[in-house]
Scaffold this motif. Structure first.
Motif, mmCIF file in Angstrom:
data_model
loop_
_atom_site.group_PDB
_atom_site.id
_atom_site.type_symbol
_atom_site.label_atom_id
_atom_site.label_comp_id
_atom_site.label_asym_id
_atom_site.label_seq_id
_atom_site.Cartn_x
_atom_site.Cartn_y
_atom_site.Cartn_z
ATOM 1 N N TYR A 4 0.817 -1.217 0.000
ATOM 2 C CA TYR A 4 0.000 0.000 0.000
ATOM 3 C C TYR A 4 0.851 1.267 0.000
ATOM 4 O O TYR A 4 0.699 2.145 -0.861
ATOM 5 N N TYR A 5 1.759 1.395 0.973
ATOM 6 C CA TYR A 5 2.500 2.649 1.116
ATOM 7 C C TYR A 5 3.491 2.850 -0.016
ATOM 8 O O TYR A 5 3.741 3.982 -0.449
ATOM 9 N N TYR A 6 4.057 1.772 -0.514
ATOM 10 C CA TYR A 6 4.968 1.880 -1.667
ATOM 11 C C TYR A 6 4.208 2.454 -2.861
ATOM 12 O O TYR A 6 4.674 3.380 -3.531
ATOM 13 N N GLU A 7 3.021 1.913 -3.114
ATOM 14 C CA GLU A 7 2.280 2.305 -4.297
ATOM 15 C C GLU A 7 1.694 3.708 -4.182
ATOM 16 O O GLU A 7 1.608 4.437 -5.170
ATOM 17 N N ILE A 8 1.276 4.111 -2.982
ATOM 18 C CA ILE A 8 0.705 5.457 -2.856
ATOM 19 C C ILE A 8 1.788 6.522 -3.009
ATOM 20 O O ILE A 8 1.576 7.564 -3.646
ATOM 21 N N ILE A 9 2.982 6.265 -2.470
ATOM 22 C CA ILE A 9 4.092 7.212 -2.671
ATOM 23 C C ILE A 9 4.505 7.216 -4.129
ATOM 24 O O ILE A 9 4.815 8.262 -4.711
ATOM 25 N N ASN A 10 4.491 6.050 -4.741
ATOM 26 C CA ASN A 10 4.831 5.948 -6.158
ATOM 27 C C ASN A 10 3.830 6.721 -7.011
ATOM 28 O O ASN A 10 4.203 7.393 -7.990
ATOM 29 N N ALA A 11 2.532 6.658 -6.642
ATOM 30 C CA ALA A 11 1.499 7.377 -7.393
ATOM 31 C C ALA A 11 1.685 8.891 -7.270
ATOM 32 O O ALA A 11 1.494 9.635 -8.245
ATOM 33 N N ILE A 12 2.069 9.355 -6.080
ATOM 34 C CA ILE A 12 2.333 10.791 -5.898
ATOM 35 C C ILE A 12 3.511 11.215 -6.760
ATOM 36 O O ILE A 12 3.474 12.251 -7.435
ATOM 37 N N ALA A 13 4.593 10.413 -6.746
ATOM 38 C CA ALA A 13 5.779 10.736 -7.550
ATOM 39 C C ALA A 13 5.442 10.758 -9.040
ATOM 40 O O ALA A 13 5.868 11.649 -9.777
ATOM 41 N N GLU A 14 4.662 9.778 -9.488
ATOM 42 C CA GLU A 14 4.294 9.714 -10.905
ATOM 43 C C GLU A 14 3.437 10.899 -11.320
ATOM 44 O O GLU A 14 3.519 11.378 -12.455
ATOM 45 N N SER A 15 2.597 11.398 -10.402
ATOM 46 C CA SER A 15 1.759 12.551 -10.741
ATOM 47 C C SER A 15 2.599 13.794 -11.003
ATOM 48 O O SER A 15 2.145 14.726 -11.662
ATOM 49 N N TYR A 16 3.816 13.823 -10.475
ATOM 50 C CA TYR A 16 4.745 14.931 -10.723
ATOM 51 C C TYR A 16 5.850 14.528 -11.699
ATOM 52 O O TYR A 16 6.799 15.296 -11.904
ATOM 53 N N LYS A 17 5.718 13.303 -12.267
ATOM 54 C CA LYS A 17 6.714 12.773 -13.207
ATOM 55 C C LYS A 17 8.111 12.815 -12.606
ATOM 56 O O LYS A 17 9.103 13.165 -13.269
ATOM 57 N N PHE A 18 8.177 12.457 -11.323
ATOM 58 C CA PHE A 18 9.454 12.463 -10.606
ATOM 59 C C PHE A 18 9.977 11.026 -10.523
ATOM 60 O O PHE A 18 9.295 10.148 -9.979
ATOM 61 N N PRO A 19 11.183 10.762 -11.058
ATOM 62 C CA PRO A 19 11.723 9.391 -11.058
ATOM 63 C C PRO A 19 12.101 8.919 -9.655
ATOM 64 O O PRO A 19 12.567 9.704 -8.824
ATOM 65 N N ARG A 20 11.933 7.632 -9.415
ATOM 66 C CA ARG A 20 12.198 7.065 -8.095
ATOM 67 C C ARG A 20 13.690 6.983 -7.790
ATOM 68 O O ARG A 20 14.073 6.833 -6.628
ATOM 69 N N ASP A 21 14.540 7.064 -8.803
ATOM 70 C CA ASP A 21 15.977 6.950 -8.558
ATOM 71 C C ASP A 21 16.671 8.303 -8.447
ATOM 72 O O ASP A 21 17.891 8.392 -8.462
ATOM 73 N N LYS A 22 15.870 9.362 -8.313
ATOM 74 C CA LYS A 22 16.424 10.709 -8.207
ATOM 75 C C LYS A 22 16.388 11.172 -6.753
ATOM 76 O O LYS A 22 15.460 10.839 -6.011
ATOM 77 N N ALA A 23 17.404 11.921 -6.322
ATOM 78 C CA ALA A 23 17.462 12.393 -4.933
ATOM 79 C C ALA A 23 16.201 13.186 -4.584
ATOM 80 O O ALA A 23 15.751 14.026 -5.378
ATOM 81 N N ILE A 24 15.652 12.913 -3.411
ATOM 82 C CA ILE A 24 14.388 13.533 -3.017
ATOM 83 C C ILE A 24 14.514 15.048 -2.844
ATOM 84 O O ILE A 24 13.523 15.776 -2.924
ATOM 85 N N LYS A 25 15.749 15.532 -2.669
ATOM 86 C CA LYS A 25 15.940 16.977 -2.506
ATOM 87 C C LYS A 25 15.584 17.736 -3.778
ATOM 88 O O LYS A 25 15.348 18.946 -3.748
ATOM 89 N N GLU A 26 15.550 17.052 -4.919
ATOM 90 C CA GLU A 26 15.216 17.694 -6.186
ATOM 91 C C GLU A 26 13.722 17.612 -6.499
ATOM 92 O O GLU A 26 13.273 18.081 -7.540
ATOM 93 N N ALA A 27 12.951 17.012 -5.606
ATOM 94 C CA ALA A 27 11.510 16.888 -5.825
ATOM 95 C C ALA A 27 10.819 18.225 -5.585
ATOM 96 O O ALA A 27 11.273 19.040 -4.759
ATOM 97 N N PRO A 28 9.707 18.496 -6.291
ATOM 98 C CA PRO A 28 8.951 19.740 -6.049
ATOM 99 C C PRO A 28 8.430 19.789 -4.612
ATOM 100 O O PRO A 28 8.113 18.752 -4.019
ATOM 101 N N LYS A 29 8.347 20.999 -4.062
ATOM 102 C CA LYS A 29 7.852 21.159 -2.697
ATOM 103 C C LYS A 29 6.433 20.606 -2.555
ATOM 104 O O LYS A 29 6.085 20.012 -1.536
ATOM 105 N N GLU A 30 5.614 20.782 -3.592
ATOM 106 C CA GLU A 30 4.236 20.285 -3.545
ATOM 107 C C GLU A 30 4.188 18.774 -3.375
ATOM 108 O O GLU A 30 3.340 18.223 -2.675
ATOM 109 N N MET A 31 5.107 18.089 -4.048
ATOM 110 C CA MET A 31 5.167 16.625 -3.949
ATOM 111 C C MET A 31 5.547 16.195 -2.534
ATOM 112 O O MET A 31 4.946 15.278 -1.956
ATOM 113 N N ILE A 32 6.539 16.874 -1.945
ATOM 114 C CA ILE A 32 6.959 16.560 -0.566
ATOM 115 C C ILE A 32 5.799 16.796 0.399
ATOM 116 O O ILE A 32 5.529 15.980 1.291
ATOM 117 N N ASP A 33 5.072 17.910 0.205
ATOM 118 C CA ASP A 33 3.935 18.219 1.082
ATOM 119 C C ASP A 33 2.857 17.153 0.982
ATOM 120 O O ASP A 33 2.225 16.796 1.979
#
Length: 367
Positions: free
Chosen positions: A317-346
């Motif tokens: 469950y938690y893997y897939e829901i975080i993955n769905a949030i990342a995909e909605s921002y087209k953010f790759p899972r192998d990229k450092a989280i510091k480069e993720a948009p603030k909205e995605m982190i929130d």
């Protein structure tokens, strides 16, 4: 044997230091003192234990085998003691909503007293809350910024379960077009179906007005209509802004605050109408510590950047829901989280709000 007092000599149980004491019988006696001073040792481990031991010894040998042999407390002698009972010091409930007031039902009487004979005061200026006239309401609304769009609402249902079909049909027959139900606006031309076992709030839209000169008569008529529908309460909702509650019964003379009809539930921390909106009546609230959830921003999602779910496997469950949030921002899972948009982190930390995501996960539960 003394009939008017209990005499204790040389009590040495636990931390008692050769205590001599005379206690009057047939009286309420209270032992007070610092923690560890020996109150329980004297009351429970000495007086109660000896009274119970003597009672058990007075029974037949057949009865004693079911009760067991009790040890004599460390005391020289106790005189004037009758068979004794004790009530253990135990917490009746670990529920934070259960207090001495609620368990004893004293709280119910206090809420009734406050609601029926209490005198409310404004928390801002300290003045007594009084009834508010329609003219005073009009003046307050006209103080809003010019061209402000407002809705005049009549709250006809507040926190009540049911489908409310009859109420909605009656409002439709009376010529009203819209209603705000549980925060969402509906038109009566729609097929409105409410859950029977859920509490609902229904506000009838009496009028939609733009604040400007020359609206006094129309506004006054709309307020009177709303007050008649909702028994003295009217809401003024500023479009894309806050909502004011105006009352023909309870309001500050300087216009700082208005109350709904004061009821016993208004003073209940277990009821949505009385509980604190910040802590929901618990007296505390939990917050997400971002530094604990994401301790290392140099890690990627694949490397376990979200620490509580670092070991979550694909398909869970938690893997897939975080993955769905990342995909909605087209953010790759192998990229450092510091480069993720603030909205995605929130969204990972606090949820997606009204934004809906679709994902699939494997459930290990059946039924």
């Amino acid at each position: 044997m003394s009939l008017d007092k209990i005499v204790i000599k040389g009590a040495k149980e636990n931390n008692l230091k050769n205590v001599d004491l005379t206690i009057p019988r047939d009286k309420m006696v209270v032992f007070t003192g610092l923690s560890g001073s020996g109150k329980s040792s004297l009351a429970f481990d000495t007086i109660y234990a000896e009274g119970q031991r003597r009672y058990v010894e007075s029974l037949s040998s057949y009865a004693r085998q079911f009760l067991g042999q009790m040890d004599k407390p460390n005391v020289e002698y106790i005189e004037g003691l009758s068979p004794s009972i004790s009530i253990d010091q135990k917490t009746t409930s670990k529920n934070p909503r259960s207090t001495v007031g609620t368990v004893t039902e004293i709280y119910d009487y206090l809420r009734l007293i406050y609601a029926r004979i209490g005198t409310p005061y404004c928390p801002v200026c300290g003045k007594k809350i009084t009834s508010q006239t329609v003219d005073q309401m009009v003046d307050k609304i006209l103080n809003l910024e010019n061209r402000t769009k407002i809705l005049v609402l009549a709250p006809i249902v507040r926190g009540k379960k049911g489908e409310h079909v009859r109420i909605l049909n009656n409002m439709k027959k009376e010529g009203f077009v819209r209603a705000i139900i549980d925060g969402e606006q509906y038109e009566f031309s729609e097929d409105i179906k409410l859950e029977k076992n859920k509490k609902h709030d229904i506000d009838i839209v009496v009028d939609r007005i733009i604040v400007k000169e020359g609206i006094e008569t129309r506004l006054s008529d709309s307020l009177e209509t709303a007050l008649k529908l909702s028994d003295g309460i009217v809401k003024i909702q500023i479009v894309d802004g806050e909502t004011m509650v105006l009352s023909a019964k309870k309001s500050c003379p300087d216009g700082h605050i208005s109350y709904d009809e004061i009821e016993p539930r208004s003073f209940s921390f277990n009821n949505p109408f009385g509980m604190c909106p910040e802590c929901n009546g618990l007296g505390f609230h939990k917050e997400v510590d971002k530094d604990l959830v994401i301790p290392n921003y140099n890690l990627s999602l694949n490397e376990g950047a979200i620490d509580p779910f670092a070991t979550s496997k694909e398909g869970t469950y938690y893997y897939e829901i975080i993955n769905a949030i990342a995909e909605s921002y087209k953010f790759p899972r192998d990229k450092a989280i510091k480069e993720a948009p603030k909205e995605m982190i929130d969204e990972i930390l606090y949820g997606t709000g009204k934004k809906q995501l679709k994902f699939t996960f494997d459930s290990h539960y059946t039924g």
